[in-house]
Design a protein around this motif. Structure first.
Motif, PDB file in Angstrom:
ATOM      1  N   PHE A 103       1.018  -1.002  -0.517  1.00 28.06           N
ATOM      2  CA  PHE A 103       0.051   0.166   0.091  1.00 28.06           C
ATOM      3  C   PHE A 103       1.401   1.949  -0.429  1.00 28.06           C
ATOM      4  CE2 PHE A 103      -3.150  -3.585   1.529  1.00 28.06           C
ATOM      5  CZ  PHE A 103      -3.690  -2.911   0.429  1.00 28.06           C
ATOM      6  N   CYS A 121      -9.865   0.376   2.403  1.00 26.87           N
ATOM      7  CA  CYS A 121     -10.281   0.038   0.693  1.00 26.87           C
ATOM      8  C   CYS A 121      -9.982  -1.829   1.055  1.00 26.87           C
ATOM      9  CB  CYS A 121      -7.839  -0.547   0.293  1.00 26.87           C
ATOM     10  SG  CYS A 121      -7.105   0.651   0.347  1.00 26.87           S
ATOM     11  N   VAL A 125     -10.148  -4.759  -2.291  1.00 27.29           N
ATOM     12  CA  VAL A 125      -9.208  -5.047  -3.313  1.00 27.29           C
ATOM     13  C   VAL A 125      -9.832  -6.545  -3.767  1.00 27.29           C
ATOM     14  CG1 VAL A 125      -6.989  -5.929  -3.322  1.00 27.29           C
ATOM     15  CG2 VAL A 125      -7.747  -4.320  -1.802  1.00 27.29           C
ATOM     16  N   ILE A 143      -6.836  -2.441  -5.731  1.00 28.40           N
ATOM     17  CA  ILE A 143      -7.656  -2.260  -5.228  1.00 28.40           C
ATOM     18  C   ILE A 143      -9.023  -1.278  -6.201  1.00 28.40           C
ATOM     19  CG2 ILE A 143      -7.758   0.462  -3.871  1.00 28.40           C
ATOM     20  CD1 ILE A 143      -4.430  -0.041  -3.466  1.00 28.40           C
ATOM     21  N   ARG A 183     -10.991   3.080  -1.961  1.00 29.07           N
ATOM     22  CA  ARG A 183     -10.349   3.277  -1.235  1.00 29.07           C
ATOM     23  C   ARG A 183     -10.944   4.924  -0.455  1.00 29.07           C
ATOM     24  NH1 ARG A 183      -6.460   7.106  -0.007  1.00 29.07           N
ATOM     25  NH2 ARG A 183      -5.242   7.198   1.825  1.00 29.07           N
TER      26      ARG A 183
END
Length: 417
Positions: A163, A196, A198, A205, A208
């Motif tokens: 990240f 997030c 995913v 991703i 967010r």
């Protein structure tokens, strides 16, 4: 005739099952311990009742393996156990162990260590979050804000999401502490300075939200919870400063509420009661917020507040009461209808992880004591107590009639008949 044949077949199967075979429920996913706080993420075990005693005659140790330190709870399925550790203060390790014997089946590792701030040093520099398991893949949160997807059969790394590199966010001061949540084809994590969504197959991703900036006072300690409020599914998410309901499809913030806490220590996993959300914070108090929805959108009302302060332990909710380990190391029972404390004990250790069958609570104390408690709002009813470890901060796991205890330097498995 078909029903008679089915009954006869079932009886024959039960007769052929060896006496010490783990008592696993009909649904292997529900009876497995697949994530933080268990299959439903609320500490409830499935398909079996907890024992009436913790004596050595009743609860027997099956095996134990030595490990390096970790705060991750074990993940358990029908034939194996997944554990994490931090070795030599530089590498994160994931192991798959044979459930029957503890023998290692595979091992995967990567460089992944960091130093937490000095005032958190007592809680170590090792991996913190509990992995999540979807039946085929294991999702492991590394302390340096990485999410690693492993093939559960072989240990092969399928993808890795860093990240910090992907989003340009800061390395979290206390590491990746929030445990991943799997819903359908996605993994939800409080990482990258926010929440997030995913893709669990690709590691991409999707969105967010809840940007907290990361750093010293960012990066959530709490883990997301999936529930339905007023008939609508949503993620119940607690950041370092607020509690929020998030649409799992598009990331829309449905409602939010500031939660006071010293240094942003909103740590426990919030829990749903009816259409309300219960939470408690260090330096803040305990709160129950009730949600409602009309044509103009979602509304949130504070039902009650209580001066009782939790710390790291998440609550067990049974029959309208929250059973909660506190900042002052005591254990309490709170009536969720009124917000009043029913009883509070004398101090125990610094942290508890708890599971329940709906009648009894099994708690693992940080000092290594296993406690069996009758869930009674009238009084604290301690059934039994047994010392089984020296130090344990990882969440206890129960699958079938077996208890999995991740102490700081080992994993032990206990079985009751």
């Amino acid at each position: 005739m078909m029903k008679q044949n089915l009954l006869l077949t079932t009886c024959l199967i039960l007769l052929l099952v060896p006496k010490n075979t783990p008592l696993v429920g009909a649904d292997p996913v529900k009876s497995s311990w697949t994530q933080w706080r268990g299959p439903s993420r609320d500490g409830f075990i499935q398909g079996i009742k907890l024992p009436e005693s913790l004596s050595e005659n009743r609860l027997k140790q099956i095996w134990q393996v030595k490990l390096s330190p970790s705060y991750s709870g074990p993940i358990v399925n029908a034939d194996r156990v997944f554990v994490t550790e931090t070795q030599d203060k530089k590498n994160e390790v994931v192991r798959a162990l044979d459930r029957k014997t503890g023998q290692e089946l595979w091992k995967q590792d990567w460089q992944g260590a960091m130093t937490v701030p000095f005032f958190a040093k007592a809680n170590g520099d090792w991996i913190r979050a509990t992995p999540a398991f979807d039946g085929e893949r294991l999702y492991v949160a590394g302390i340096r804000d990485v999410l690693v997807c492993l093939d559960a059969d072989s240990g092969e790394e399928l993808w890795r999401l860093d990240f910090v590199k992907k989003l340009g966010t800061n390395l979290p001061a206390f590491g990746f502490a929030s445990s991943p949540l799997i819903i359908g084809d996605h993994v939800f994590v409080q990482a990258g300075g926010g929440l997030c969504k995913v893709d669990k197959l690709s590691g991409e991703i999707q969105w967010r939200v809840l940007d907290d900036g990361g750093g010293m006072f960012g990066s959530a300690f709490s883990s997301p919870y999936y529930a339905q409020l007023n008939g609508e599914p949503q993620l119940i998410v607690q950041t370092r400063t607020k509690l929020a309901g998030i649409d799992p499809e598009d990331g829309k913030i449905l409602w939010s509420q500031k939660i006071p806490a010293f240094r942003g220590m909103n740590i426990l996993t919030p829990t749903v009661y009816k259409n309300s959300v219960f939470t408690s914070s260090y330096g803040g108090g305990s709160f129950l917020f009730t949600t409602s929805k009309n044509e103009s959108g979602w509304n949130l009302a504070e039902t009650w507040t209580n001066k009782t302060q939790a710390y790291m332990s998440s609550p067990i909710i049974i029959d309208g009461h929250a059973y909660l380990h506190l900042r002052n190391q005591r254990f309490t029972c709170i009536d969720l209808e009124t917000g009043k404390d029913r009883w509070t004990t004398t101090p125990f250790g610094k942290y508890w992880s708890c599971v329940t069958d709906g009648e009894k609570i099994l708690a693992l104390d940080q000092k290594g004591d296993l406690l069996l408690i009758r869930a009674k709002p009238e009084k604290f009813d301690l059934i039994d107590r047994r010392k089984i470890a020296d130090d344990s901060w990882a969440h206890i796991a129960v699958s079938g009639n077996e208890i999995f205890v991740r102490a700081l330097k080992d994993l032990s498995v206990y079985r009751w008949e």
